[in-house]
Design a protein around this motif. Structure first.
Motif, mmCIF file in Angstrom:
data_model
loop_
_atom_site.group_PDB
_atom_site.id
_atom_site.type_symbol
_atom_site.label_atom_id
_atom_site.label_comp_id
_atom_site.label_asym_id
_atom_site.label_seq_id
_atom_site.Cartn_x
_atom_site.Cartn_y
_atom_site.Cartn_z
ATOM 1 N N THR A 16 0.906 -1.242 -0.076
ATOM 2 C CA THR A 16 0.031 -0.013 0.041
ATOM 3 C C THR A 16 0.847 1.315 -0.070
ATOM 4 O O THR A 16 1.709 1.345 0.777
ATOM 5 C CB THR A 16 -1.002 0.168 1.247
ATOM 6 O OG1 THR A 16 -1.659 -1.104 1.250
ATOM 7 C CG2 THR A 16 -1.832 1.184 1.078
ATOM 8 N N GLU A 17 0.854 2.135 -1.047
ATOM 9 C CA GLU A 17 1.608 3.237 -1.253
ATOM 10 C C GLU A 17 0.762 4.261 -0.722
ATOM 11 O O GLU A 17 -0.356 4.582 -1.172
ATOM 12 C CB GLU A 17 1.952 3.570 -2.702
ATOM 13 C CG GLU A 17 3.012 2.186 -3.069
ATOM 14 C CD GLU A 17 3.417 2.650 -4.550
ATOM 15 O OE1 GLU A 17 2.936 3.705 -5.135
ATOM 16 O OE2 GLU A 17 3.891 1.690 -5.048
ATOM 17 N N SER A 34 -3.119 10.556 -1.609
ATOM 18 C CA SER A 34 -3.446 9.360 -2.446
ATOM 19 C C SER A 34 -3.249 8.236 -1.505
ATOM 20 O O SER A 34 -2.148 8.278 -1.019
ATOM 21 C CB SER A 34 -3.150 9.241 -3.767
ATOM 22 O OG SER A 34 -1.589 9.150 -3.892
ATOM 23 N N ARG A 35 -3.899 6.941 -1.980
ATOM 24 C CA ARG A 35 -3.202 5.733 -1.461
ATOM 25 C C ARG A 35 -3.726 4.620 -2.645
ATOM 26 O O ARG A 35 -4.718 4.765 -3.252
ATOM 27 C CB ARG A 35 -3.997 5.664 0.034
ATOM 28 C CG ARG A 35 -4.835 4.369 0.000
ATOM 29 C CD ARG A 35 -5.337 4.050 1.210
ATOM 30 N NE ARG A 35 -5.423 5.204 2.262
ATOM 31 C CZ ARG A 35 -6.607 5.362 3.123
ATOM 32 N NH1 ARG A 35 -7.048 4.362 3.599
ATOM 33 N NH2 ARG A 35 -6.322 6.340 4.005
ATOM 34 N N ARG A 36 -2.762 3.714 -2.870
ATOM 35 C CA ARG A 36 -3.081 2.734 -3.567
ATOM 36 C C ARG A 36 -2.509 1.119 -3.206
ATOM 37 O O ARG A 36 -1.487 1.281 -2.723
ATOM 38 C CB ARG A 36 -2.464 3.255 -4.926
ATOM 39 C CG ARG A 36 -1.913 2.261 -5.897
ATOM 40 C CD ARG A 36 -1.176 3.003 -7.218
ATOM 41 N NE ARG A 36 0.008 2.573 -7.246
ATOM 42 C CZ ARG A 36 0.469 1.627 -7.990
ATOM 43 N NH1 ARG A 36 -0.168 0.691 -8.427
ATOM 44 N NH2 ARG A 36 2.013 1.540 -8.159
ATOM 45 N N SER A 37 -3.263 0.370 -3.246
ATOM 46 C CA SER A 37 -2.686 -1.046 -3.048
ATOM 47 C C SER A 37 -2.521 -1.810 -4.216
ATOM 48 O O SER A 37 -3.385 -1.627 -5.036
ATOM 49 C CB SER A 37 -3.794 -1.673 -2.110
ATOM 50 O OG SER A 37 -3.666 -1.197 -0.766
ATOM 51 N N ASN A 78 6.896 -5.136 11.443
ATOM 52 C CA ASN A 78 5.945 -5.832 12.444
ATOM 53 C C ASN A 78 5.682 -7.150 12.241
ATOM 54 O O ASN A 78 5.158 -7.471 11.160
ATOM 55 C CB ASN A 78 4.809 -4.944 12.734
ATOM 56 C CG ASN A 78 5.409 -3.346 12.965
ATOM 57 O OD1 ASN A 78 5.789 -3.173 13.825
ATOM 58 N ND2 ASN A 78 5.019 -2.644 11.910
ATOM 59 N N THR A 79 5.776 -8.123 13.253
ATOM 60 C CA THR A 79 5.149 -9.526 12.907
ATOM 61 C C THR A 79 3.890 -9.775 13.558
ATOM 62 O O THR A 79 3.323 -10.413 14.252
ATOM 63 C CB THR A 79 6.062 -10.431 13.714
ATOM 64 O OG1 THR A 79 6.173 -10.099 14.975
ATOM 65 C CG2 THR A 79 7.597 -10.371 13.433
ATOM 66 N N ARG A 80 3.001 -8.869 12.839
ATOM 67 C CA ARG A 80 1.349 -8.867 12.894
ATOM 68 C C ARG A 80 0.824 -8.393 11.838
ATOM 69 O O ARG A 80 1.542 -7.745 11.107
ATOM 70 C CB ARG A 80 1.020 -7.969 14.165
ATOM 71 C CG ARG A 80 1.643 -6.745 13.944
ATOM 72 C CD ARG A 80 1.267 -5.787 15.297
ATOM 73 N NE ARG A 80 1.811 -4.367 14.986
ATOM 74 C CZ ARG A 80 1.662 -3.498 14.267
ATOM 75 N NH1 ARG A 80 0.659 -3.561 13.324
ATOM 76 N NH2 ARG A 80 2.202 -2.296 14.581
ATOM 77 N N VAL A 81 -0.577 -8.303 11.807
ATOM 78 C CA VAL A 81 -1.207 -7.649 10.825
ATOM 79 C C VAL A 81 -1.082 -6.104 10.826
ATOM 80 O O VAL A 81 -1.333 -5.653 11.917
ATOM 81 C CB VAL A 81 -2.788 -7.892 10.735
ATOM 82 C CG1 VAL A 81 -3.492 -7.244 9.683
ATOM 83 C CG2 VAL A 81 -3.010 -9.724 10.381
ATOM 84 N N GLY A 82 -0.635 -5.446 9.814
ATOM 85 C CA GLY A 82 -0.749 -3.903 9.975
ATOM 86 C C GLY A 82 -1.822 -3.233 9.760
ATOM 87 O O GLY A 82 -2.943 -3.929 9.283
ATOM 88 N N ALA A 83 -1.737 -2.059 10.029
ATOM 89 C CA ALA A 83 -3.058 -1.222 9.739
ATOM 90 C C ALA A 83 -3.515 -1.108 8.420
ATOM 91 O O ALA A 83 -4.738 -1.107 7.818
ATOM 92 C CB ALA A 83 -3.003 0.230 10.347
ATOM 93 N N ASP A 88 -6.734 -0.373 4.984
ATOM 94 C CA ASP A 88 -6.483 0.229 3.624
ATOM 95 C C ASP A 88 -6.798 -0.753 2.554
ATOM 96 O O ASP A 88 -7.022 -0.109 1.393
ATOM 97 C CB ASP A 88 -5.197 0.931 3.559
ATOM 98 C CG ASP A 88 -5.367 2.089 4.828
ATOM 99 O OD1 ASP A 88 -6.355 2.499 5.285
ATOM 100 O OD2 ASP A 88 -4.072 2.640 5.161
ATOM 101 N N VAL A 89 -6.343 -1.977 2.665
ATOM 102 C CA VAL A 89 -6.162 -2.870 1.345
ATOM 103 C C VAL A 89 -7.796 -3.010 1.120
ATOM 104 O O VAL A 89 -8.382 -3.351 1.852
ATOM 105 C CB VAL A 89 -5.441 -4.026 1.799
ATOM 106 C CG1 VAL A 89 -5.588 -5.292 0.574
ATOM 107 C CG2 VAL A 89 -3.890 -3.483 2.078
#
Length: 122
Positions: A16-17, A34-37, A78-83, A88-89
């Motif tokens: 995700t940028e 902006s954001r884009r996955s 991070n060894t977890r699901v990120g935000a 965002d995805v």
């Protein structure tokens, strides 16, 4: 970038940028433009990430910036699901990654050791 990894091998990756209105990201003094996955991650970026993941299995999240040279500057892993994956995805794409994780569960049951509970260890 969120990764699904098995024994150091990247099984799936979603980047995700984010683009902000300043040249330096200093929260809260920036606004997101902006954001884009996507999954079109340069091989060199994945190779750098893979170098941190020997023998690791699970989900992890790399936070980094792309340098003008095209290389990456890793800030944290991070060894977890990120935000980004959690929020965002696009849901359909996130679901695909989690379905791949579910498909790996039978492989683990067929020969890979599992962590013992505290009760079993005593």
């Amino acid at each position: 970038t969120s990764l699904l990894v098995v024994a150091g091998r990247i099984v799936d990756a979603i980047c995700t940028e984010y683009e902000y209105d300043g040249t330096a990201y200093v929260w809260p003094n920036v606004d997101e433009i902006s954001r884009r996955s996507h999954s079109d991650i340069p091989r060199t970026h994945l190779d750098t990430m893979r170098s941190f993941l020997a023998d690791y299995s699970g989900i992890c999240n790399f936070n980094y910036k792309v340098r003008p040279s095209g290389g990456i500057c890793v800030f944290e892993i991070n060894t977890r699901v990120g935000a980004d994956l959690a929020c965002d995805v696009p849901r359909r794409r996130a679901r695909e990654l989690f379905q791949k994780l579910d498909e790996l569960a039978p492989q683990r049951r067929q020969g890979q050791p599992r962590n013992r509970t505290r009760r079993e260890a005593n």
